[in-house]
Write a protein that holds these residues in place. Structure first.
Motif, PDB file in Angstrom:
ATOM      1  N   ALA A 147       0.839  -1.207   0.000  1.00 57.95           N
ATOM      2  CA  ALA A 147       0.000   0.000   0.000  1.00 57.95           C
ATOM      3  C   ALA A 147       0.874   1.258   0.000  1.00 57.95           C
ATOM      4  N   ALA A 148       1.910   1.267   0.825  1.00 62.00           N
ATOM      5  CA  ALA A 148       2.803   2.422   0.886  1.00 62.00           C
ATOM      6  C   ALA A 148       3.528   2.623  -0.444  1.00 62.00           C
ATOM      7  N   ALA A 149       3.969   1.532  -1.053  1.00 57.86           N
ATOM      8  CA  ALA A 149       4.660   1.626  -2.346  1.00 57.86           C
ATOM      9  C   ALA A 149       3.724   2.158  -3.419  1.00 57.86           C
ATOM     10  N   LEU A 150       2.472   1.755  -3.391  1.00 60.28           N
ATOM     11  CA  LEU A 150       1.495   2.256  -4.362  1.00 60.28           C
ATOM     12  C   LEU A 150       1.245   3.752  -4.182  1.00 60.28           C
ATOM     13  N   VAL A 151       1.176   4.207  -2.946  1.00 56.68           N
ATOM     14  CA  VAL A 151       1.003   5.636  -2.684  1.00 56.68           C
ATOM     15  C   VAL A 151       2.199   6.408  -3.240  1.00 56.68           C
ATOM     16  N   GLY A 152       3.405   5.906  -2.977  1.00 50.33           N
ATOM     17  CA  GLY A 152       4.605   6.553  -3.495  1.00 50.33           C
ATOM     18  C   GLY A 152       4.642   6.556  -5.011  1.00 50.33           C
ATOM     19  N   ALA A 153       4.243   5.448  -5.629  1.00 52.10           N
ATOM     20  CA  ALA A 153       4.240   5.360  -7.101  1.00 52.10           C
ATOM     21  C   ALA A 153       3.209   6.315  -7.694  1.00 52.10           C
ATOM     22  N   PHE A 154       2.040   6.419  -7.073  1.00 51.05           N
ATOM     23  CA  PHE A 154       1.026   7.342  -7.563  1.00 51.05           C
ATOM     24  C   PHE A 154       1.513   8.789  -7.442  1.00 51.05           C
ATOM     25  N   ALA A 155       2.126   9.112  -6.303  1.00 51.00           N
ATOM     26  CA  ALA A 155       2.655  10.462  -6.121  1.00 51.00           C
ATOM     27  C   ALA A 155       3.744  10.755  -7.156  1.00 51.00           C
ATOM     28  N   ALA A 156       4.562   9.762  -7.476  1.00 48.31           N
ATOM     29  CA  ALA A 156       5.599   9.947  -8.500  1.00 48.31           C
ATOM     30  C   ALA A 156       4.964  10.195  -9.862  1.00 48.31           C
ATOM     31  N   LEU A 157       3.913   9.469 -10.162  1.00 49.35           N
ATOM     32  CA  LEU A 157       3.207   9.659 -11.436  1.00 49.35           C
ATOM     33  C   LEU A 157       2.665  11.084 -11.541  1.00 49.35           C
ATOM     34  N   VAL A 158       2.127  11.589 -10.454  1.00 52.05           N
ATOM     35  CA  VAL A 158       1.632  12.967 -10.432  1.00 52.05           C
ATOM     36  C   VAL A 158       2.795  13.943 -10.633  1.00 52.05           C
ATOM     37  N   ALA A 159       3.897  13.737  -9.911  1.00 50.36           N
ATOM     38  CA  ALA A 159       5.046  14.655 -10.016  1.00 50.36           C
ATOM     39  C   ALA A 159       5.638  14.644 -11.423  1.00 50.36           C
ATOM     40  N   ILE A 160       5.756  13.476 -12.013  1.00 51.06           N
ATOM     41  CA  ILE A 160       6.354  13.356 -13.343  1.00 51.06           C
ATOM     42  C   ILE A 160       5.476  14.007 -14.405  1.00 51.06           C
ATOM     43  N   ASN A 161       4.183  13.972 -14.193  1.00 52.27           N
ATOM     44  CA  ASN A 161       3.241  14.553 -15.161  1.00 52.27           C
ATOM     45  C   ASN A 161       2.718  15.909 -14.709  1.00 52.27           C
ATOM     46  N   TRP A 162       3.429  16.552 -13.833  1.00 52.29           N
ATOM     47  CA  TRP A 162       3.012  17.825 -13.231  1.00 52.29           C
ATOM     48  C   TRP A 162       2.704  18.890 -14.276  1.00 52.29           C
ATOM     49  N   ASP A 163       3.549  19.008 -15.308  1.00 51.99           N
ATOM     50  CA  ASP A 163       3.324  20.029 -16.343  1.00 51.99           C
ATOM     51  C   ASP A 163       1.967  19.836 -17.005  1.00 51.99           C
ATOM     52  N   SER A 164       1.662  18.611 -17.364  1.00 48.69           N
ATOM     53  CA  SER A 164       0.382  18.331 -18.027  1.00 48.69           C
ATOM     54  C   SER A 164      -0.783  18.606 -17.096  1.00 48.69           C
ATOM     55  N   LEU A 165      -0.656  18.196 -15.841  1.00 45.77           N
ATOM     56  CA  LEU A 165      -1.734  18.421 -14.873  1.00 45.77           C
ATOM     57  C   LEU A 165      -1.912  19.906 -14.585  1.00 45.77           C
ATOM     58  N   ALA A 166      -0.800  20.633 -14.463  1.00 41.51           N
ATOM     59  CA  ALA A 166      -0.890  22.080 -14.232  1.00 41.51           C
ATOM     60  C   ALA A 166      -1.550  22.762 -15.419  1.00 41.51           C
ATOM     61  N   GLY A 167      -1.247  22.284 -16.630  1.00 37.73           N
ATOM     62  CA  GLY A 167      -1.880  22.837 -17.830  1.00 37.73           C
ATOM     63  C   GLY A 167      -3.376  22.606 -17.835  1.00 37.73           C
ATOM     64  N   LEU A 168      -3.797  21.419 -17.392  1.00 35.98           N
ATOM     65  CA  LEU A 168      -5.232  21.131 -17.325  1.00 35.98           C
ATOM     66  C   LEU A 168      -5.918  22.013 -16.303  1.00 35.98           C
ATOM     67  N   VAL A 169      -5.298  22.176 -15.145  1.00 31.26           N
ATOM     68  CA  VAL A 169      -5.887  23.012 -14.096  1.00 31.26           C
ATOM     69  C   VAL A 169      -5.935  24.460 -14.566  1.00 31.26           C
ATOM     70  N   GLY A 170      -4.870  24.913 -15.215  1.00 29.09           N
ATOM     71  CA  GLY A 170      -4.827  26.287 -15.726  1.00 29.09           C
ATOM     72  C   GLY A 170      -5.900  26.527 -16.760  1.00 29.09           C
ATOM     73  N   LYS A 171      -6.108  25.558 -17.649  1.00 30.88           N
ATOM     74  CA  LYS A 171      -7.147  25.700 -18.671  1.00 30.88           C
ATOM     75  C   LYS A 171      -8.529  25.677 -18.052  1.00 30.88           C
ATOM     76  N   ALA A 172      -8.713  24.808 -17.059  1.00 30.74           N
ATOM     77  CA  ALA A 172     -10.018  24.752 -16.391  1.00 30.74           C
ATOM     78  C   ALA A 172     -10.273  26.034 -15.620  1.00 30.74           C
ATOM     79  N   ASP A 173      -9.223  26.589 -15.021  1.00 35.22           N
ATOM     80  CA  ASP A 173      -9.346  27.827 -14.256  1.00 35.22           C
ATOM     81  C   ASP A 173      -9.732  28.983 -15.171  1.00 35.22           C
ATOM     82  N   THR A 174      -9.127  29.078 -16.344  1.00 36.30           N
ATOM     83  CA  THR A 174      -9.440  30.190 -17.241  1.00 36.30           C
ATOM     84  C   THR A 174     -10.784  29.999 -17.928  1.00 36.30           C
ATOM     85  N   ALA A 175     -11.268  28.770 -18.009  1.00 34.81           N
ATOM     86  CA  ALA A 175     -12.565  28.511 -18.647  1.00 34.81           C
ATOM     87  C   ALA A 175     -13.726  29.060 -17.817  1.00 34.81           C
ATOM     88  N   HIS A 176     -13.513  29.204 -16.513  1.00 27.25           N
ATOM     89  CA  HIS A 176     -14.610  29.656 -15.640  1.00 27.25           C
ATOM     90  C   HIS A 176     -14.558  31.154 -15.360  1.00 27.25           C
TER      91      HIS A 176
END
Length: 177
Positions: A147-176
């Motif tokens: 369970a701990a390893a899965l949490v760490g792996a998920f957090a790594a996936l988020v960190a590695i894809n941070w640019d894409s996720l930030a872009g999605l949040v930024g686009k959603a933020d400007t859409a409203h």
């Protein structure tokens, strides 16, 4: 036991993030040269940017290896914290000077380093530093370790894809607006 789970999650997070970052820079001579060239807007370097780029990739690889082993994980987490703080300082400096530095964090992102990168790196530094503060504990059972390893792996996936996720949040933020 929760402390041991947190430390394992932090080790997996740091190991994956730093391994992917190192491989992205060391995937060939061209990738390392691109990373070195992306640092040029930071100003002049007394040794040139290629040795600094290579040293960065080696430090990232060292973190990935060190956190993998029980005998060296604390050294790896300390190095991860230090590297992330250096990255934060470089990003903050480039922002303060108005310099556009291309992100080559994990290879060929192409995004310009900014607040999102600063936040990501500060969070990674904080997580590694917090795990260092946890005293070494007892071993974990297979289920809690998984369970701990899965949490760490998920957090790594988020960190590695941070640019894409930030872009999605930024686009959603400007859409409203």
């Amino acid at each position: 036991m929760i402390g041991a789970q947190f430390v394992l999650a932090a080790r997996v997070l740091a190991g994956l993030v730093f391994a992917v970052a190192a491989v992205g820079k060391l995937a060939g001579r061209v990738r390392l040269a691109e990373f070195a060239a992306s640092l040029a807007p930071l100003g002049r370097s007394p040794v040139g940017w290629l040795p600094i780029a290579a040293g960065t990739a080696v430090a990232e690889l060292a973190v990935a290896v060190l956190v993998a082993f029980p005998a060296t994980y604390r050294l790896g987490l300390g190095l991860a914290t230090a590297v992330m703080l250096v990255f934060c300082a470089a990003i903050a400096r480039s922002m303060r000077l108005g310099r556009r530095v291309t992100c080559r964090c994990f290879g060929r992102s192409g995004a310009v380093l900014g607040r999102a990168h600063l936040v990501r790196n500060a969070l990674l530094a904080g997580w590694a530093a917090a795990a260092l503060a946890v005293p070494p504990g007892l071993g974990l059972g297979l289920d809690t370790a998984a369970a701990a390893a899965l949490v760490g792996a998920f957090a790594a996936l988020v960190a590695i894809n941070w640019d894409s996720l930030a872009g999605l949040v930024g686009k959603a933020d400007t859409a409203h607006r």
